[in-house]
Every structure is written in structure tokens, then in C-alpha cells.
Design a protein around this motif. Structure first.
Motif, short mmCIF file in Angstrom:
data_model
loop_
_atom_site.label_atom_id
_atom_site.label_comp_id
_atom_site.label_asym_id
_atom_site.label_seq_id
_atom_site.Cartn_x
_atom_site.Cartn_y
_atom_site.Cartn_z
N ALA A 115 23.67 101.22 -23.67
CA ALA A 115 23.52 100.18 -22.65
C ALA A 115 24.81 99.39 -22.49
O ALA A 115 25.24 99.08 -21.37
CB ALA A 115 22.37 99.25 -23.01
N ARG A 153 22.92 90.07 -20.68
CA ARG A 153 21.98 90.82 -19.84
C ARG A 153 21.37 91.99 -20.62
O ARG A 153 20.17 92.23 -20.57
CB ARG A 153 22.70 91.32 -18.59
CG ARG A 153 21.81 92.05 -17.59
CD ARG A 153 22.55 92.22 -16.28
NE ARG A 153 23.78 92.98 -16.44
CZ ARG A 153 24.94 92.65 -15.88
NH1 ARG A 153 25.02 91.55 -15.16
NH2 ARG A 153 26.01 93.39 -16.05
N ALA A 154 22.21 92.69 -21.39
CA ALA A 154 21.71 93.81 -22.19
C ALA A 154 20.76 93.32 -23.28
O ALA A 154 19.73 93.96 -23.55
CB ALA A 154 22.89 94.55 -22.81
N GLU A 164 27.55 99.03 -19.39
CA GLU A 164 28.02 97.74 -18.89
C GLU A 164 29.54 97.69 -18.84
O GLU A 164 30.12 96.98 -18.01
CB GLU A 164 27.51 96.60 -19.78
CG GLU A 164 26.01 96.36 -19.73
CD GLU A 164 25.57 95.62 -18.47
OE1 GLU A 164 26.41 95.39 -17.58
OE2 GLU A 164 24.38 95.29 -18.38
N ASP A 199 18.19 95.70 -25.44
CA ASP A 199 19.08 96.69 -26.06
C ASP A 199 19.31 96.35 -27.53
O ASP A 199 19.75 95.23 -27.85
CB ASP A 199 20.42 96.71 -25.32
CG ASP A 199 21.42 97.62 -26.02
OD1 ASP A 199 21.18 98.83 -26.05
OD2 ASP A 199 22.42 97.09 -26.55
N LEU A 232 18.86 90.59 -23.21
CA LEU A 232 17.61 90.16 -22.57
C LEU A 232 16.77 91.35 -22.13
O LEU A 232 15.53 91.25 -22.03
CB LEU A 232 17.92 89.27 -21.36
CG LEU A 232 18.50 87.89 -21.72
CD1 LEU A 232 19.00 87.17 -20.47
CD2 LEU A 232 17.46 87.02 -22.44
N ALA A 233 17.44 92.50 -21.90
CA ALA A 233 16.71 93.73 -21.54
C ALA A 233 16.22 94.48 -22.77
O ALA A 233 15.56 95.51 -22.65
CB ALA A 233 17.61 94.63 -20.70
#
Length: 319
Positions: free
Chosen positions: A201, A219-220, A205, A225, A222-223
Motif C-alpha cells: 500500500a 491515509r494508508a 502511495e 494497512d 486509516l485504510a
């Protein structure tokens, strides 16, 4: 819309936010200025003036949240993470008919604005930690910033915390909190992890540049990863150590976290709290809560604008 308003500049190592601030503290409009890495003082000044003009706010009072020490006698900022601005008359250059711009430390600006939204901030002892390119720390006592030297709470974001001293922060300190728990540190560590192949991930990015920004790492995480989450957990460990030290040094009633990395949300703050509690004296942990800033990443702009509207030096505690 601009009647009675002011301009607030929140200068960061990566960009500067320029906002139109109402006397109530409401953010009416804003612009973001991203500077070239080799930009000098005249170029930066020109960009700031264009952003103010774009807001239709030329001639309004200006407040500057500066990411470093403040020399009020000369109206200068010093020792910042934007060296091109250090020692230059920014306050005079951006001032208007009413005089030079109000100049204050960026952590203090954010904290003064945030304290208005908490009962404890208006009446008690609030510590604010701004997690951006660097780590800003401000102490508010009964609504007023506490200063020890240089218009700041010392250099509390540069606690020397990493015994291995693996990295330097951009101001040159080895092994300090900023070197391991700032947006710059997170971007560096995420880039290194992406290059190892351990986090697909983060590799995605990185894109064509090969660099992972702190925002992309958040962002990763929060997703979900796993690689990004490991980096966030390590950063929470460092910050927990720092919180335990700040608690012992300043005895705040509560600690507020703002800045760009606050986008990681309350679960990130809860991680910091668990680690801090494990290292703190129990009576300090029991009455000192940790929470997210209510103004998010806009607090510095708002505080700077409010300072321009009421820049009385009596609003600061000195020790």
C-alpha cells in the motif's frame, strides 16, 4: 465580509495557510501557499501578498504564526523550520496602516485559538501539541500562553528522546522528538518502508516520485494497512514518552493534539494515552485527559488572526 476581520498566516515547513478571520474566530475563507524549496525572502513575501490579495483582504490587520522563536523587540522570527524567513522583517513587511503584523509562535497561536473552545483552556492548564512538519508545544494557563524564552515554551518539541540518535530534525537536533514523531519523520519512515517492499500500500502511495508523504502514510493507516499502522504505533510510543515528560514538567489538566497528523483521529490519541499512562505517575495520569483539537488544522490561522485583532503583550505569562 471583511469588515472587522483580520488575516492570519500559519507558516509551516511544508506550506503556509492564509486565512480571513472574523472577530468571533470564524474562518471565513483561506488560501494555501506552497513554496519552492529554494524560495528566498522576497519570493516568499510576494507569495504571501498575492494570497492576501486573493482573499480581498489587502489593508486588513495581519497576524503571523511563526514556526520558531520570536524576537519581539525587532519583530523577527528565529530558529525556525523555514530558514529563509529567519532574521527578516516579516512583521514589518506584511504590516499595514495600523503598524507591523502581530508576530507569535505558531504553537501559541494554535493553542490560544483552541483554548477558547474548552472550559479548562479558559480557566485551567492546557497543553497543546501541534503535530506538523515539526512538533509545536504550547502551555495555556487561564487562557494565556506561558513563555519561558524566545516567545515559546522553550523548545519542548525537541525533547531528546531517542537514545540511538538515528536522525536529525530539520533544525539540526539529533535524537529529538521531532526527528522521530513529526510529519517529516513519518514521511521519511514510510518512504523507507515502501522501498523495502514490506508494504504494498505504501509502495503504491509512493508513485512515480518514490516518496511517500506523511498525508499518504496517514491515509494508508486509516485504510488499515499493516505497515502504515506499525509506523503510527511507533510514533505513538515516542509521543507517549514525551507526554509522560510534559505531564511531570507542567502538570496540565488536559492535553490537546492538533496539526496535520491529528487526521489520524482519536484512536491515535488513545494509543498515545496508553503509552503515556504506562510511564506517568498515577496521580498525573488520573486527572490529565488527552483529546483532539476541535479546530483541526485551522487553529494556527485563527489564533494568528485573533492576535492581529487584539495583540496586547499583557496576554502572555512569562516565567
Amino acid at each position: 465580509m471583511t469588515k472587522g476581520a483580520a488575516i492570519g498566516l500559519d507558516i509551516g515547513g511544508g506550506s503556509t495557510k492564509v486565512g480571513l478571520i472574523a472577530p468571533s474566530g470564524q474562518l471565513l475563507d483561506s488560501r494555501r501557499v506552497v513554496l519552492a524549496e529554494d524560495a528566498d525572502f522576497p519570493a516568499i513575501l510576494s507569495e504571501y501578498r498575492m494570497a492576501i490579495a486573493a482573499l480581498g483582504a489587502a489593508g486588513l490587520p495581519v497576524g503571523i504564526a511563526y514556526p520558531g522563536h520570536i524576537d519581539r523587540a525587532r519583530g523577527l522570527g528565529l530558529y525556525s523550520n523555514v530558514p529563509a524567513l529567519d532574521g527578516h522583517p516579516l512583521a514589518a513587511a506584511l504590516g499595514g496602516p495600523s503598524g507591523p503584523a502581530a508576530l507569535l509562535n505558531d504553537a501559541d497561536a494554535a493553542a490560544v485559538a483552541e483554548a477558547r473552545h474548552h472550559d479548562e483552556g479558559r480557566e485551567g492548564r492546557m497543553l497543546m501539541v501541534t503535530l506538523g512538519t515539526g512538533v509545536g508545544v504550547s502551555m495555556i494557563v487561564a487562557g494565556r500562553p506561558l513563555e519561558t524564552a524566545g516567545g515559546t515554551l522553550g523548545d519542548s518539541g525537541h525533547l531528546n528522546i531517542d537514545p540511538a540518535g538515528r536522525y536529525r530534525c530539520r533544525e539540526g537536533c539529533t535524537g529529538c522528538l521531532e526527528s522521530v514523531a513529526s510529519a517529516e519523520a513519518l514521511g521519511r519512515d514510510a518512504t523507507l518502508l515502501a522501498r523495502t517492499g514490506e508494504s504494498p500500500a505504501l509502495a503504491d502511495e509512493a508513485g512515480a516520485s518514490g516518496e511517500v508523504s506523511a498525508f499518504a502514510a496517514c491515509r494508508a493507516a486509516l485504510a488499515g494497512d499493516p505497515g502504515a499502522l506499525r509506523l503510527v504505533a511507533q510514533m505513538a510510543e515516542w509521543l507517549g514518552m514525551a507526554v509522560a515528560t510534559w505531564r511531570a514538567s507542567f502538570h496540565p489538566d488536559f492535553i490537546v493534539f492538533g496539526g496535520g497528523l491529528s487526521a489520524l483521529g482519536q484512536p491515535f490519541i488513545d494509543q498515545i494515552c496508553v503509552r503515556a499512562d504506562a510511564r506517568s505517575l498515577p496521580f498525573l495520569s488520573s486527572h490529565c485527559r488527552l483529546t483532539l483539537a476541535r479546530l483541526g488544522n485551522d487553529a494556527g490561522m485563527i489564533g494568528a488572526g485573533l492576535a492581529a485583532l487584539a495583540p496586547e503583550p499583557k496576554g502572555t505569562c512569562h516565567v
